[in-house]
Design a protein around this motif. Structure first.
Motif, PDB file in Angstrom:
ATOM      1  N   UNK A 144       1.188  -1.583  -0.125  1.00  0.00           N
ATOM      2  CA  UNK A 144       0.336   0.164   0.095  1.00  0.00           C
ATOM      3  C   UNK A 144       0.796   1.096  -0.231  1.00  0.00           C
ATOM      4  N   UNK A 145       2.138   1.083   0.666  1.00  0.00           N
ATOM      5  CA  UNK A 145       3.479   2.025   0.708  1.00  0.00           C
ATOM      6  C   UNK A 145       3.203   2.672  -0.574  1.00  0.00           C
ATOM      7  N   UNK A 146       3.575   1.685  -1.574  1.00  0.00           N
ATOM      8  CA  UNK A 146       4.248   1.297  -2.775  1.00  0.00           C
ATOM      9  C   UNK A 146       3.160   2.298  -3.367  1.00  0.00           C
ATOM     10  N   UNK A 147       2.299   1.900  -3.440  1.00  0.00           N
ATOM     11  CA  UNK A 147       0.541   2.427  -4.064  1.00  0.00           C
ATOM     12  C   UNK A 147       0.472   3.726  -3.580  1.00  0.00           C
ATOM     13  N   UNK A 148       0.134   3.854  -2.662  1.00  0.00           N
ATOM     14  CA  UNK A 148       0.519   5.771  -2.312  1.00  0.00           C
ATOM     15  C   UNK A 148       1.316   6.476  -3.341  1.00  0.00           C
ATOM     16  N   UNK A 149       2.848   5.713  -2.943  1.00  0.00           N
ATOM     17  CA  UNK A 149       4.018   6.759  -3.494  1.00  0.00           C
ATOM     18  C   UNK A 149       3.725   7.341  -5.092  1.00  0.00           C
ATOM     19  N   UNK A 150       3.486   6.014  -5.601  1.00  0.00           N
ATOM     20  CA  UNK A 150       3.090   6.140  -7.136  1.00  0.00           C
ATOM     21  C   UNK A 150       1.912   7.082  -7.370  1.00  0.00           C
ATOM     22  N   UNK A 151       0.843   6.455  -6.309  1.00  0.00           N
ATOM     23  CA  UNK A 151      -0.328   7.613  -6.868  1.00  0.00           C
ATOM     24  C   UNK A 151      -0.102   9.078  -6.132  1.00  0.00           C
ATOM     25  N   UNK A 152       0.755   9.341  -5.349  1.00  0.00           N
ATOM     26  CA  UNK A 152       1.675  11.202  -4.912  1.00  0.00           C
ATOM     27  C   UNK A 152       2.240  11.496  -6.460  1.00  0.00           C
ATOM     28  N   UNK A 153       2.486  10.619  -7.379  1.00  0.00           N
ATOM     29  CA  UNK A 153       3.753  10.933  -8.391  1.00  0.00           C
ATOM     30  C   UNK A 153       2.875  11.072  -9.824  1.00  0.00           C
ATOM     31  N   UNK A 154       1.806  10.610  -9.446  1.00  0.00           N
ATOM     32  CA  UNK A 154       0.544  11.042 -10.545  1.00  0.00           C
ATOM     33  C   UNK A 154      -0.320  11.582 -10.528  1.00  0.00           C
ATOM     34  N   UNK A 155      -0.942  12.008  -8.979  1.00  0.00           N
ATOM     35  CA  UNK A 155      -0.895  13.664  -8.653  1.00  0.00           C
ATOM     36  C   UNK A 155      -0.845  14.699  -8.924  1.00  0.00           C
ATOM     37  N   UNK A 156       1.155  14.738  -8.757  1.00  0.00           N
ATOM     38  CA  UNK A 156       1.930  15.748  -8.851  1.00  0.00           C
ATOM     39  C   UNK A 156       1.440  15.590 -10.309  1.00  0.00           C
ATOM     40  N   UNK A 157       1.653  14.674 -11.092  1.00  0.00           N
ATOM     41  CA  UNK A 157       2.011  14.623 -13.153  1.00  0.00           C
ATOM     42  C   UNK A 157       1.008  15.547 -13.374  1.00  0.00           C
ATOM     43  N   UNK A 158      -0.633  14.919 -12.683  1.00  0.00           N
ATOM     44  CA  UNK A 158      -1.692  15.675 -13.028  1.00  0.00           C
ATOM     45  C   UNK A 158      -1.783  16.998 -12.990  1.00  0.00           C
ATOM     46  N   UNK A 159      -1.760  17.550 -11.942  1.00  0.00           N
ATOM     47  CA  UNK A 159      -1.609  19.038 -11.913  1.00  0.00           C
ATOM     48  C   UNK A 159      -1.314  19.601 -11.831  1.00  0.00           C
ATOM     49  N   UNK A 160       0.194  19.557 -12.336  1.00  0.00           N
ATOM     50  CA  UNK A 160       1.112  20.794 -13.460  1.00  0.00           C
ATOM     51  C   UNK A 160       0.349  20.290 -15.177  1.00  0.00           C
ATOM     52  N   UNK A 161      -0.126  19.578 -15.812  1.00  0.00           N
ATOM     53  CA  UNK A 161      -0.124  19.323 -16.574  1.00  0.00           C
ATOM     54  C   UNK A 161      -1.812  19.987 -16.892  1.00  0.00           C
ATOM     55  N   UNK A 162      -2.462  19.687 -15.963  1.00  0.00           N
ATOM     56  CA  UNK A 162      -4.034  20.757 -16.093  1.00  0.00           C
ATOM     57  C   UNK A 162      -3.574  22.353 -15.501  1.00  0.00           C
ATOM     58  N   UNK A 163      -2.037  22.607 -15.296  1.00  0.00           N
ATOM     59  CA  UNK A 163      -1.876  24.031 -15.115  1.00  0.00           C
ATOM     60  C   UNK A 163      -1.446  24.729 -15.968  1.00  0.00           C
ATOM     61  N   UNK A 164      -0.991  23.461 -17.130  1.00  0.00           N
ATOM     62  CA  UNK A 164      -0.040  23.764 -17.986  1.00  0.00           C
ATOM     63  C   UNK A 164       1.417  24.353 -17.598  1.00  0.00           C
ATOM     64  N   UNK A 165       2.303  24.387 -16.876  1.00  0.00           N
ATOM     65  CA  UNK A 165       3.295  23.805 -16.275  1.00  0.00           C
ATOM     66  C   UNK A 165       4.301  23.380 -16.687  1.00  0.00           C
ATOM     67  N   UNK A 166       5.390  22.576 -17.220  1.00  0.00           N
ATOM     68  CA  UNK A 166       6.246  22.229 -17.441  1.00  0.00           C
ATOM     69  C   UNK A 166       8.083  22.151 -17.781  1.00  0.00           C
ATOM     70  N   UNK A 167       8.603  21.523 -16.965  1.00  0.00           N
ATOM     71  CA  UNK A 167       9.567  21.204 -16.742  1.00  0.00           C
ATOM     72  C   UNK A 167       9.375  21.145 -15.427  1.00  0.00           C
ATOM     73  N   UNK A 168       9.236  20.715 -14.742  1.00  0.00           N
ATOM     74  CA  UNK A 168       8.792  20.958 -13.467  1.00  0.00           C
ATOM     75  C   UNK A 168      10.176  19.641 -12.515  1.00  0.00           C
TER      76      UNK A 168
END
Length: 522
Positions: free
Chosen positions: A291-315
């Motif tokens: 579950x910890x690995x799953x949450x860690x992967x989910x955290x990364x996916x949430x961060x990627x979706x957020x920067x994509x939604x806001x149009x932020x690149x190169x983070x």
């Protein structure tokens, strides 16, 4: 001419030699000599004629050249004479102009001297009149003192005392109107930009706390979660770091932890264990790690979706992970990721309105609170704005973004225009009604303090703090407070609140003066 004579001499020599040779060969020397003489004479004659012609041509050419040079020289002399005449004419004009100016200046000097004499005469006359007026004024003051029985200083003090209250009221009213006009003029565009920005952003309201409720299908599952002598629940608490409260609440277990990430790991692990049915310490540790690995992967996916939604690149990936961890972090009951997304959108809109770079402003708005999700316990001691700025510098963010992150709570000096935008948008997102939860006691105390400040002034009958403490409505007694005094009272109460209290946003002070006339018809 010398060359021509040489040619002639050569021709003569050749002719003589030819004649002698011919004479020797044929033996007819006399006849040949005579012919040679004739020929030489003819040649000499022709040479003389050609020489004279050449001489005449050279003399004619020399005369023509001389005439040309003479004409050019005459032109130069004529041009110089013309310039000299023009210079003489200008000199004569200047002399006449200077003479006229001298005559005018002399006339002006005479007029100026006459004016000075006239002014001196008038000054003497005015001095005499001033002395007469002073004498007359003193005599009138003495007469007034005799009539009123007061000295001039006493009369002045009484007049000042009588006008003091009126002057103070008028001055306060003027100051208030001037301040309001200045604020209206200076803040008109700023308010327009802020209002337009807020109206263009639609967000949800979310409140989180430190407790999660895990629902069960039946109370029989509680026993299996506890395990024999509580070994299962102890293993689960040790693996997740979450306190699990099993009480008499029907079909529910309470998960308590300040870290929402660990609380989410415990909730998902419990869900998997209950669904699978195999609950024992070894299985618990295995499920928690997955579950910890799953949450860690989910955290990364949430961060990627957020920067994509806001149009932020190169983070940087570490900053993306920090953005994802914001989902499991709250600030005063407001979800941190939702708050950061909202601030980023507000910054982008406001930067566009002001003609700045909206992408850079969005980037700073999204990252302004990353210092609230530290990776280690040692970083907790550093203020989150400074910590976020250090992370941004470490992972290669631009100086404008780093300064905006570090300065959004005034912990460092603002050096770019994006910094105040981030600070304002952070305040807008956090100060809107329902965005953040406040402790009830401190909230009630602040409202009471507002009302107490109003009651401290004379003539106040009632005071109500309304609109969550954003407006103070004061009702005064009409007999004790006039209309001008009401305006002054509103200003003084607002200054007192501004000086003595700490509050978010603004507090509007409204003073109400009401006069009633009641009669009964019988």
């Amino acid at each position: 001419m010398d060359s021509i004579m040489m040619i002639i001499a050569a021709i003569i020599g050749l002719a003589i030699g030819f004649a002698i040779a011919k004479f020797l060969e044929k033996g007819k020397a006399s006849k040949t000599l005579a012919n040679a003489k004739k020929e030489s004479e003819a040649i000499l004659k022709n040479a003389k004629i050609e020489g004279e012609n050449i001489k005449k041509d050279k003399i004619f050419q020399a005369k023509e050249k001389f005439l040309e040079l003479k004409a050019e020289h005459e032109k130069v002399i004529i041009g110089k004479d013309k310039k000299i005449n023009e210079a003489e004419k200008r000199t004569r004009d200047k002399e006449s102009q200077v003479s006229n100016e001298l005559a005018k200046n002399k006339k002006l000097n005479d007029q100026l001297e006459n004016k000075i004499k006239e002014v001196e005469h008038r000054a003497e006359f005015y001095d005499k009149k001033q002395a007469e007026l002073e004498k007359l004024h003193k005599s009138q003051v003495q007469q007034l003192e005799v009539i009123s029985g007061l000295s001039a200083d006493d009369a002045k003090s009484q007049l000042l005392e009588s006008l003091k209250e009126t002057a103070k009221t008028d001055a306060m009213a003027y100051i208030q109107s001037t301040l309001e006009e200045a604020k209206l003029t200076a803040q008109q565009e700023a308010r327009k930009i802020v209002v337009n920005t807020i109206q263009r952003i639609g967000t949800e309201e979310a409140v989180e706390n430190c407790v999660s409720v895990f629902n069960l299908e039946s109370d029989d599952v509680k026993g299996r979660i506890i395990g024999r002598e509580g070994r299962n629940i102890r293993a689960l608490e040790a693996a997740t770091g979450v306190e699990i409260v099993v009480d008499d609440t029907p079909e529910a277990i309470i998960l308590s932890c300040f870290d929402s990430v660990r609380r989410e790991v415990a909730r998902l692990s419990l869900h998997k264990l209950v669904t699978d049915g195999r609950i024992h310490p070894a299985r618990i540790e295995e499920i928690v790690k997955k579950t910890e690995k799953q949450i860690e992967n989910e955290i990364v996916e949430i961060g990627k979706r957020t920067v994509i939604d806001l149009g932020i690149h190169g983070l940087h990936p570490e900053l993306v992970r920090a953005v994802g961890r914001m989902k499991y972090r709250s600030s005063y009951g407001q979800n941190l990721l939702q708050h950061s997304r909202e601030v980023a959108k507000l910054c982008g809109v406001m930067a566009s309105e002001l003609g700045l770079n909206p992408k850079l402003a969005k980037r700073a708005g999204l990252l302004h609170d990353i210092g609230k999700v530290p990776n280690t316990e040692a970083e907790v001691e550093t203020p989150h704005a400074i910590l976020g700025m250090q992370w941004a510098e470490k992972y290669g963010e631009k100086p404008d973004v780093c300064n905006a992150i570090g300065a959004h709570h005034d912990e460092i000096e603002m050096k770019t225009l994006i910094s105040p935008i981030v600070q304002v948008c952070d305040a807008i997102s956090g100060a809107r009604p329902g965005a953040r939860r406040q402790v009830l006691d401190s909230y009630i105390q602040r409202l009471k303090d507002l009302e107490d400040i109003a009651f401290a002034f004379n003539g106040v009958q009632k005071a109500y703090a309304i609109q969550a403490g954003r407006e103070l409505r004061v009702i005064v007694e009409s007999e004790k407070v006039s209309d001008d005094k009401a305006a002054q009272l509103s200003f003084e109460i607002s200054q007192k609140i501004q000086t003595d209290m700490t509050y978010p946003g603004q507090v509007k002070v409204t003073v109400i003066r009401e006069t009633r006339a009641v009669n009964v018809a019988k």
